[in-house]
Every structure is written in structure tokens, then in C-alpha cells.
Design a protein around this motif. Structure first.
Motif, mmCIF file in Angstrom:
data_model
loop_
_atom_site.group_PDB
_atom_site.id
_atom_site.type_symbol
_atom_site.label_atom_id
_atom_site.label_comp_id
_atom_site.label_asym_id
_atom_site.label_seq_id
_atom_site.Cartn_x
_atom_site.Cartn_y
_atom_site.Cartn_z
ATOM 1 N N SER A 360 -110.079 -18.732 -24.295
ATOM 2 C CA SER A 360 -109.575 -18.120 -23.015
ATOM 3 C C SER A 360 -110.444 -16.740 -22.900
ATOM 4 N N TYR A 441 -101.154 -13.805 -24.447
ATOM 5 C CA TYR A 441 -101.706 -14.259 -25.750
ATOM 6 C C TYR A 441 -100.921 -13.446 -27.033
ATOM 7 N N SER A 550 -113.016 -18.501 -15.135
ATOM 8 C CA SER A 550 -111.699 -18.961 -15.681
ATOM 9 C C SER A 550 -110.471 -18.075 -15.439
ATOM 10 N N THR A 552 -106.147 -17.803 -16.867
ATOM 11 C CA THR A 552 -105.239 -18.195 -17.862
ATOM 12 C C THR A 552 -103.729 -18.026 -17.137
ATOM 13 N N THR A 702 -105.386 -22.552 -19.672
ATOM 14 C CA THR A 702 -106.773 -21.979 -19.086
ATOM 15 C C THR A 702 -107.464 -22.800 -18.196
#
Length: 747
Positions: A360, A441, A550, A552, A702
Motif C-alpha cells: 500500500s 494502517y 493506487s 486504499t 488496496t
């Protein structure tokens, strides 16, 4: 030079069986007269027979074995001297050729016509051809000379490199460009004519290494000078102490470790107070900051590979990276400090560089210079230790948002019946975050799960299971065009899919010097991050720039449910915005693990105009998380792999999903004394405080898309590319949340 006395040779063969005090008693220096007589005899006869050796023994008062070993050592020295002399001569001749080449180039530039003073007419082609012929002849001579010298010392002829095979891409490009419709967005996203990344997920004896591509700039050690003898001696001492500490950590249980059972895997967390009593020097932290956090955990399990195969892969940085593609983003051996003796891996000591990642962009990579030391404990039992080694003259991590120091970590590998091994893994780090971990996270990272022993062991078990599945009979249940994959076809398909997975993992986190570009997502509720990196393919494809983007998101759904949703072809139209909500059919299925979700699938969309377009997909899951990776590939390319031919020339530019637990069930029940603690926390807690029960009710997902934006290596990130990929990810996230009836991003 020193030589052993008492008929024991030079001491290297038998010194390991005696203590140091006995070894010192057998070592002495030969006298000047003895060496003079031996050197004189060596000039006349480098290979004396037994009679000559006995005569020298009586004259010099030395044992016959000492005479024998002296001549052996002297011949080895002479061989090394000759090799160095040949290398110097070769370098000098190479320099001479280069100088001649430069002179010829300059002469060609300054050619003039003697009549008019201008460039000669009609002579360019002739001189260019002659120049190329001259250079070609010189290079061939140099190659033959190098090959002969190398063959002299390695004892076998050097293999010539095969010619580069041409790659015909036209039909593949056309089919891939039209795969999901003719719109400009679809053509841009599905363009796969650029270079592929041929990095296997796992090499080893079962799969075999493929050619690797350069992804992003090299790690920052290209200016490292040769290490001094003092440096090497210090490194050897550090490695020796580290492996002693590792063995104590592996072999000691309570009260040094507190047991924990989680998701069917045995895990233990370190009691810091007891650790500091056993290892007092650990009170002096390498990272001098009050915000240093300690992460320490231990896990054990059974792996489907024997100890010797595992150790062989651990000492090879390329295989190490391919064995742990989801954890190790980059790795390189800088210098081998201890050579292997007679093919043995025991005693191997290397200085290495590696970057560890969570898949991620929200989690900083951890970068290390590490010493990796291998020692055979007994027959069928090996210890491999990793410990940080700082090089003060080099700023290794100028762009890192997280400083980490690896205390003695590694594993003990013990053979068990049926070719399996029991692996006990220890991870121990000091961590200082320059910028705080993203809130999504934070629980997973601070609990120690993100980089902990359980994740390493789970990834190792999965990779070895995947490798072992190659040895089994083909389990494909469907065929493509009447072709049922044979054993070579299964192997080729698995290599193709491995390269696809490795490609995705390599492109999520940028390397040193590459920065993220942030783009607002849906209603500014999440952030899309994009980075541009260059790929170079040795197979002959042109250089290109790839945009990897990307984001998440958090879903209030268990990870297993999310994994099942993405890998199920029946639910694919709910999230695949490029399929135009068309259902897909699985036309080929290759199982590569015991879990039903560990498989390779070939999918076909129900679209009459796209019968030539297929989707290669691999799904895999273990205790550390899950992956669903997919990539469009045309039918002829799939048939190449299914027929067992080399798939390395098939271009791949995958997208996919990474699913992990959010770590909340761990952190809430562990309190301050979990697997990750502050440097000044009291970790003297019971097992109930360290280990939480139950299954996580939340998942971190992700979403990754990669598109080739240009075939030019100097291309820049354009606003149009960012808009395209942002819209693609935003629409995908919207449909995923709608499928789970979850619209809010508030966690």
C-alpha cells in the motif's frame, strides 16, 4: 606465511575440531632457510613426488604432510598471481582497443575531400561499414580472449550468449488495444505493447529463474567503495554475535517470549524487560529518539521444502526477492565477505541492501543495509541471521519516511520427514517514523503484524506450497480451443502468472528518488496516489514509462469475504468497470495450493466482439493477506503458454487488489504490551494481554491500476493520464462499496 606443525597441514582442515588454544600451539612460522630451500625446489619441480617430499622432510625437519601442504599452497598462490597478471594484461589490451576506436572515430569525423575541402561524396557508407567491421573484429577477439581466460580458471568452456530473438507484437497489440471496447479511456488503460517485467514469484529448482528487468533506479549503494579488512573483521564479529543471540531467541520460550495463537498459526511476542536482562547491551538503542518503537515477534510452522533448498534461496538476493514478493520490494548483494568452501553454504556472510514493504502507498518502506550470515548447526539444521549494519559514509535512505534498525532476526530451519522443514522465524526491529503512519494502517503496523514474523512465515509457506504444486499432476479442469495444458503447459502458465504478480508488487511503492503524486478521489473521501516509473526489458521491447496508481479503502467486512468477492467470476461485473457489466466464464483453472482460492484462472468475457481477448488472473491467500491480480492477454499468447512454450515475451501490465486485516482485533486486546511497544513501555504482561481472540471484522483493500503512458523513457506524468487513472480507480471503488452496501469512508 604460517603453516601447521605436527603433520596437521595448514590448520584450515582440522582447526574447526579443536579449541583456539590447541590451534595456536600447532601454528609456527617456517625459518628463512626452510623457505629458501622450499622455494628453490619449487622452481625446479612444482609437483614433487613422494620421494622428494621425504627427502625435504629429513633435510628441513618438517613432517611430510607439511611439505605436501606447503607445495599445494604455493601452487595456489602462483595460480592466483598468474590470474591477476592475465587480468591486468587483458585490461591494458582492452584500453588499447578503446583508444584505437576513439582515434578511428575522430578520423572519420575529420575526413575531407582533397579537391574541394568538403566531406567526401559517396564514402560515408564505405567508411561506416569498415568502422563497424573493425569494431566487430576487435570485440570478437576480446570476447574469445576473455572466454579462454575464464575457461582456464573455472575448468570448463564458457557458454556463448544466444542471439536475441525478434519479437512480433503487432497482432498482440491490436487485440489488447480493442479488448474492452473502442473508447479512448479503454484503449489507454488496456494498451500492453510496452515492456513486461519478467520476475518470477518463486524460482528454485522447481521453477527456474527467468530474466529480470530493471524496475526503478538502483538502490543507493552504487558509490560504495571496497570494504577494508578492518570493516570485514568488524562485520564478521557482528554476524557471529548476532547468530548467537538469534539461537538464544529461537531456543528460549517463556519468560523471554509470551505465547499467542492466532488464525491457526503459533506466534510469540517478546517480553522487553526480560530481554533486556538477558541482553543488557540492548538498552542502548541504535535510533536515538524517544519515539523509537520496538517490534519483536516469533512464529513457527512447517514448510513444504527441505532446509538446503531454503538456505540456497536465502543467500541469493534475487531468489530472496522472488520468494517474498509481497514483502521484499528490492534486494541486492553488495559484497560476499566469506566465500563458500567446497560448495557448502555454511559460513556464508554477505552485506546486502533490501527494502521491505506493505502493499500500500500509505505505509512507508523500510530500508536496510544488513549482514546475512548462514551457519549449519548440525546435519539438516541451519540458522540464517539478518542484522543491520550502518555505513556512516553513505546516506542510504534520503527519501525514507521511516527509519528502522534490524536487531538480530532470522530463522532456524530444521529438516523433518518427507522433504519438509520446521521453520522458526524471529523478527526484531527498532522503528522511528519520520511522519505518522496513516490512520488506516496504524493499528496493523503498530501491532507488529505488518512486518512481523507471522507474515514472513506465512509468505514462505505459501511460496513453497506454490512451488510444490508444480510437481503434482495437472489439475486444469477446462481447456482453451481444445488444448488441455500438459505438465510443461502448467509450468509455463505458472511462470507467466508469477511474473504478473511480481510486476504488480514491484510497482506499488516507488523507489528512492521517486515521489507520489496525490489525486483526490471520490468526493475527497480517499486519496489516489500515482507514480511514474521506467521499465527496461532485455528481451527486446522498447523502453517505456508506466503509471502506477493506487488507493486504499476500509470495508466493514472480514477479509475472507472480500477475497471471495473479487475472485468469484459471477460477481466480477459488479466491480470491473472495464467489462461493461458483462459476465465472465472461467475457461481454464490451475490449482496451485490446497486452499481453493489459490489458483490461476483464464477468464473470457461474454462479448461477441472480443472473442480473441482473455483475462489471466491469479488469486492467492494465506495468513498474512490475499491477492487478486489480473491482466488482459490475447488468445494466441495464452495458447503459447498452455502449449508449454516460453512465455517470457508475452507483455503484461497487471492490475489487482490486496486484501489484509485492519489489525484492530489485535491492538485492542494487546494493550501496550503487544508485539509492538514503545521503547520505554513495560512489556511484562501475561499471554492474555498479548493475544486477542476472534476474527477481524474489517478489511483494508488496496486497489492498483497500471497503464503504459509512453514508450519514451523521458516521458512525464501528464494531467490527462492522471485524470484517466483517477476516474478509473474512483469508479471501481464506488462500485465495490455499492456491492457491500457501504458508502461512508469513516472508520
Amino acid at each position: 606465511m604460517e603453516y601447521g606443525a605436527g603433520g596437521e597441514g595448514d590448520g584450515s582442515a582440522s582447526g574447526s575440531h579443536h579449541d583456539s588454544s590447541d590451534k595456536k600451539k600447532r601454528y609456527h612460522r617456517h625459518t628463512a632457510l626452510q623457505i629458501q630451500i622450499l622455494e628453490s625446489t619449487f622452481k625446479d619441480c612444482p609437483h614433487p613426488d613422494e620421494k622428494t617430499r621425504m627427502q625435504l622432510s629429513r633435510e628441513l625437519g618438517l613432517a611430510p604432510r607439511q611439505i605436501k601442504f606447503w607445495f599445494q599452497n604455493r601452487r595456489t598462490q602462483m595460480k592466483a598471481q598468474h590470474e591477476r597478471a592475465d587480468n591486468c594484461a587483458l585490461r591494458a589490451e582492452n584500453d588499447k582497443i578503446r583508444c584505437e576506436n576513439i582515434v578511428i572515430r575522430e578520423a572519420l569525423k575529420n575526413l575531407v575531400c582533397p579537391t574541394c575541402g568538403g566531406p567526401p561524396i559517396g564514402e560515408d557508407c564505405y567508411f561506416d561499414e569498415q568502422k563497424l567491421r573493425f569494431e566487430n573484429a576487435q570485440l570478437k577477439e576480446e570476447l574469445d580472449r576473455v572466454s579462454s581466460i575464464a575457461a582456464k580458471y573455472i575448468g570448463r568452456p564458457m557458454l556463448q550468449l544466444p542471439p536475441v530473438q525478434p519479437v512480433h507484437m503487432s497482432s498482440l497489440d491490436l487485440s489488447m488495444a480493442s479488448s474492452y471496447g473502442g473508447g479512448p479511456v479503454n484503449r489507454m488503460v488496456m494498451m500492453n505493447s510496452g515492456p513486461s517485467l519478467d520476475l518470477d514469484l518463486l524460482t528454485g529448482s522447481a521453477i527456474g529463474a527467468s530474466s529480470s528487468n530493471i524496475v526503478n533506479p538502483d538502490p543507493p549503494f552504487h558509490n560504495i567503495v571496497h570494504l577494508s579488512d578492518m570493516d570485514k573483521s568488524l562485520m564478521a564479529d557482528i554476524a557471529s554475535n548476532a547468530i548467537d543471540e538469534l539461537m538464544k531467541l529461537v531456543q528460549t520460550n517463556e519468560p523471554l517470549w509470551t505465547k499467542c495463537q492466532k488464525d491457526g498459526m503459533h506466534t510469540e511476542v517478546l517480553n522487553l524487560d526480560n530481554y533486556k536482562r538477558v541482553f543488557p547491551r540492548s538498552n542502548d538503542h541504535n535510533l536515538k529518539s524517544p519515539n523509537v518503537r520496538i517490534e519483536a515477534s516469533k512464529a513457527s510452522g512447517v514448510v513444504m521444502m527441505n532446509s538446503l533448498q531454503l538456505v540456497d534461496m536465502f543467500v541469493d538476493s534475487t531468489k530472496w526477492m522472488e520468494l517474498f514478493p509481497t514483502i521484499v520490494s528490492r534486494a541486492r548483494t553488495i559484497e560476499a565477505l566469506e566465500a563458500r568452501l567446497l560448495g557448502s553454504l555454511s559460513g556464508s556472510l554477505q552485506l546486502m541492501y533490501e527494502e521491505l514493504q506493505v502493499l500500500s502507498p500509505l505505509v512507508s518502506t523500510r530500508q536496510f543495509y544488513v549482514l546475512r550470515f548462514v551457519q549449519q548447526i548440525e546435519q539438516g539444521s541451519w540458522a540464517v541471521v539478518n542484522v543491520s549494519y550502518d555505513l556512516p559514509q553513505h546516506n542510504a535512505y534520503p527519501h525514507s519516511r521511516c527509519k528502522a534498525h534490524r536487531l538480530p532476526s532470522g530463522c532456524l530451519i530444521q529438516d523433518i520427514p518427507n522433504g519438509y522443514s520446521k521453520v522458526t522465524w524471529v523478527e526484531h526491529m527498532e522503528v522511528e517514523e519520520i511522519s505518522p503512519t496513516d490512520r488506516l494502517y496504524r493499528d496493523l503496523v503498530h501491532s507488529g503484524l505488518a512486518f512481523g514474523a507471522r507474515r514472513w512465515l506465512a509468505c514462505l509457506q505459501r511460496a513453497c506450497e506454490r512451488s510444490a504444486s508444480l510437481m503434482m499432476a495437472s489439475t486444469s479442469s477446462h481447456d482453451i480451443g481444445g488444448v488441455i495444458p500438459s505438465a510443461p503447459g502448467k509450468r509455463s502458465m505458472m511462470k507467466l502468472s508469477q511474473r504478473m504478480v511480481r510486476n504488480l508488487c514491484s510497482g506499488i511503492n516507488p523507489s528512492n528518488g521517486h515521489q507520489w503524486t496525490s489525486v483526490s478521489g471520490l468526493n475527497d473521501q480517499f486519496e489516489v496516489r500515482a507514480t511514474l516509473y521506467k521499465t527496461t526489458d532485455p528481451a527486446g521491447h522498447p523502453n517505456g514509462m508506466v503509471l502506477s496508481a493506487s488507493t486504499t479503502i476500509w470495508l466493514p467486512v472480514p477479509p475472507q469475504n472480500v477475497f471471495d468477492f473479487f475472485r468469484d467470476g459471477r460477481t466480477r461485473p459488479q466491480w470491473d468497470v472495464l467489462s461493461n457489466q458483462n459476465p465472465v466464464q472461467e475457461v481454464a483453472h490451475i490449482a496451485n495450493g490446497t486452499h481453493p482460492g489459490n489458483c490461476i484462472s483464464v477468464l473470457r468475457a461474454y462479448t461477441p466482439s472480443q472473442n480473441n481477448m482473455l483475462i489471466l488472473q491469479e488469486s492467492c491467500t494465506d495468513a498474512s493477506g490475499s491477492l487478486v491480480v489480473y491482466c488482459p492477454v490475447d488468445l494466441p499468447a495464452i495458447n503459447i503458454a498452455m502449449n508449454g512454450e516460453d512465455p517470457s515475451y508475452i507483455p503484461l501490465l497487471p492490475s489487482g487488489f490486496i486484501i489484509t486485516t485492519d489489525g484492530r482485533h489485535e491492538i485492542t486486546s494487546q494493550g501496550q504490551g503487544g508485539a509492538s511497544t514503545s521503547s520505554n513501555n513495560n512489556s511484562d504482561l501475561g499471554a492474555a494481554d498479548h493475544c486477542g481472540g476472534g476474527t477481524s471484522t474489517g478489511s483494508l483493500v488496496t486497489v492498483v491500476f497500471q497503464i503504459q503512458v509512453s514508450s519514451l523513457p523521458s516521458a512525464k506524468m501528464s494531467p490527462e493520464s492522471l485524470t484517466t487513472v483517477n476516474n478509473l480507480i474512483t469508479n471501481t471503488v464506488h462500485q465495490i462499496k455499492a456491492s457491500f452496501n457501504y458508502a461512508s469512508t469513516t472508520t
